[in-house]
Motif scaffolding. Sequence first.
Motif, PDB file in Angstrom:
ATOM      1  N   PRO A 147       0.826  -1.200   0.000  1.00 32.48           N
ATOM      2  CA  PRO A 147       0.000   0.000   0.000  1.00 32.48           C
ATOM      3  C   PRO A 147       0.862   1.253   0.000  1.00 32.48           C
ATOM      4  O   PRO A 147       1.851   1.345   0.709  1.00 32.48           O
ATOM      5  CB  PRO A 147      -0.814  -0.118   1.293  1.00 32.48           C
ATOM      6  CG  PRO A 147      -0.086  -1.078   2.139  1.00 32.48           C
ATOM      7  CD  PRO A 147       0.682  -1.974   1.216  1.00 32.48           C
ATOM      8  N   PRO A 156       0.754   5.595   0.161  1.00 37.94           N
ATOM      9  CA  PRO A 156      -0.119   6.708   0.521  1.00 37.94           C
ATOM     10  C   PRO A 156      -0.547   7.493  -0.706  1.00 37.94           C
ATOM     11  O   PRO A 156       0.128   7.489  -1.723  1.00 37.94           O
ATOM     12  CB  PRO A 156       0.746   7.561   1.450  1.00 37.94           C
ATOM     13  CG  PRO A 156       2.143   7.171   1.138  1.00 37.94           C
ATOM     14  CD  PRO A 156       2.092   5.753   0.658  1.00 37.94           C
ATOM     15  N   PRO A 190      -3.294   8.645  -3.757  1.00 41.78           N
ATOM     16  CA  PRO A 190      -4.295   8.019  -4.608  1.00 41.78           C
ATOM     17  C   PRO A 190      -3.887   6.628  -5.085  1.00 41.78           C
ATOM     18  O   PRO A 190      -4.699   5.908  -5.611  1.00 41.78           O
ATOM     19  CB  PRO A 190      -4.417   8.981  -5.787  1.00 41.78           C
ATOM     20  CG  PRO A 190      -3.149   9.738  -5.809  1.00 41.78           C
ATOM     21  CD  PRO A 190      -2.681   9.801  -4.381  1.00 41.78           C
ATOM     22  N   GLN A 191      -2.616   6.213  -4.884  1.00 43.48           N
ATOM     23  CA  GLN A 191      -2.171   4.916  -5.384  1.00 43.48           C
ATOM     24  C   GLN A 191      -2.703   3.759  -4.549  1.00 43.48           C
ATOM     25  O   GLN A 191      -2.855   2.664  -5.040  1.00 43.48           O
ATOM     26  CB  GLN A 191      -0.637   4.827  -5.410  1.00 43.48           C
ATOM     27  CG  GLN A 191       0.002   5.775  -6.375  1.00 43.48           C
ATOM     28  CD  GLN A 191       0.273   7.134  -5.737  1.00 43.48           C
ATOM     29  OE1 GLN A 191       0.077   7.321  -4.549  1.00 43.48           O
ATOM     30  NE2 GLN A 191       0.712   8.070  -6.541  1.00 43.48           N
ATOM     31  N   GLY A 192      -2.937   3.969  -3.262  1.00 43.61           N
ATOM     32  CA  GLY A 192      -3.394   2.868  -2.422  1.00 43.61           C
ATOM     33  C   GLY A 192      -4.090   3.382  -1.184  1.00 43.61           C
ATOM     34  O   GLY A 192      -4.046   4.558  -0.857  1.00 43.61           O
ATOM     35  N   ASP A 193      -4.759   2.468  -0.493  1.00 46.87           N
ATOM     36  CA  ASP A 193      -5.468   2.848   0.715  1.00 46.87           C
ATOM     37  C   ASP A 193      -4.541   2.696   1.909  1.00 46.87           C
ATOM     38  O   ASP A 193      -3.773   1.743   1.997  1.00 46.87           O
ATOM     39  CB  ASP A 193      -6.700   1.959   0.908  1.00 46.87           C
ATOM     40  CG  ASP A 193      -7.727   2.149  -0.198  1.00 46.87           C
ATOM     41  OD1 ASP A 193      -7.824   3.289  -0.689  1.00 46.87           O
ATOM     42  OD2 ASP A 193      -8.393   1.167  -0.565  1.00 46.87           O
ATOM     43  N   ILE A 194      -4.634   3.652   2.841  1.00 48.29           N
ATOM     44  CA  ILE A 194      -3.882   3.534   4.085  1.00 48.29           C
ATOM     45  C   ILE A 194      -4.871   3.556   5.226  1.00 48.29           C
ATOM     46  O   ILE A 194      -5.951   4.163   5.141  1.00 48.29           O
ATOM     47  CB  ILE A 194      -2.824   4.660   4.228  1.00 48.29           C
ATOM     48  CG1 ILE A 194      -3.459   6.035   4.138  1.00 48.29           C
ATOM     49  CG2 ILE A 194      -1.750   4.513   3.184  1.00 48.29           C
ATOM     50  CD1 ILE A 194      -2.492   7.173   4.389  1.00 48.29           C
ATOM     51  N   SER A 195      -4.510   2.910   6.294  1.00 52.80           N
ATOM     52  CA  SER A 195      -5.429   2.777   7.420  1.00 52.80           C
ATOM     53  C   SER A 195      -5.517   4.091   8.195  1.00 52.80           C
ATOM     54  O   SER A 195      -4.613   4.920   8.139  1.00 52.80           O
ATOM     55  CB  SER A 195      -4.952   1.663   8.346  1.00 52.80           C
ATOM     56  OG  SER A 195      -3.756   2.056   8.988  1.00 52.80           O
ATOM     57  N   GLN A 243      -2.483   4.702  10.320  1.00 54.39           N
ATOM     58  CA  GLN A 243      -1.326   5.228   9.601  1.00 54.39           C
ATOM     59  C   GLN A 243      -1.483   6.721   9.343  1.00 54.39           C
ATOM     60  O   GLN A 243      -0.518   7.475   9.430  1.00 54.39           O
ATOM     61  CB  GLN A 243      -1.128   4.490   8.283  1.00 54.39           C
ATOM     62  CG  GLN A 243      -0.648   3.064   8.454  1.00 54.39           C
ATOM     63  CD  GLN A 243      -0.647   2.313   7.139  1.00 54.39           C
ATOM     64  OE1 GLN A 243      -1.551   2.481   6.326  1.00 54.39           O
ATOM     65  NE2 GLN A 243       0.368   1.488   6.940  1.00 54.39           N
ATOM     66  N   VAL A 244      -2.701   7.148   9.061  1.00 56.82           N
ATOM     67  CA  VAL A 244      -2.964   8.575   8.840  1.00 56.82           C
ATOM     68  C   VAL A 244      -2.695   9.347  10.123  1.00 56.82           C
ATOM     69  O   VAL A 244      -2.020  10.382  10.117  1.00 56.82           O
ATOM     70  CB  VAL A 244      -4.415   8.804   8.353  1.00 56.82           C
ATOM     71  CG1 VAL A 244      -4.750  10.283   8.323  1.00 56.82           C
ATOM     72  CG2 VAL A 244      -4.615   8.177   6.993  1.00 56.82           C
TER      73      VAL A 244
END
Length: 81
Positions: free
Chosen positions: A22, A24, A26-31, A34-35
Amino acid sequence: MPAEPPVTDVTAGNEAGQDAGPRPGPQGDISPEQVREHLRRRAIFLRELAEARELRRRVTPHRSRRARIHAQLRRRTFRIN
């Protein structure tokens, strides 16, 4: 005209077609965790940066005075009357 060199895979350790995990943005979702961690580290960094600037301003007043004068000159330069 010379031929263009072949395009090679520059991602070390990845097989073609595999995702590195994953990412950060638009390439992948982060939890959400993590944000929150990212925002916490960013807040700490910005706080320390502000402290360092304030300390630098107090320790070297001649530099801050010179910077203040230069900033005033820049503002005057771009003022439209």
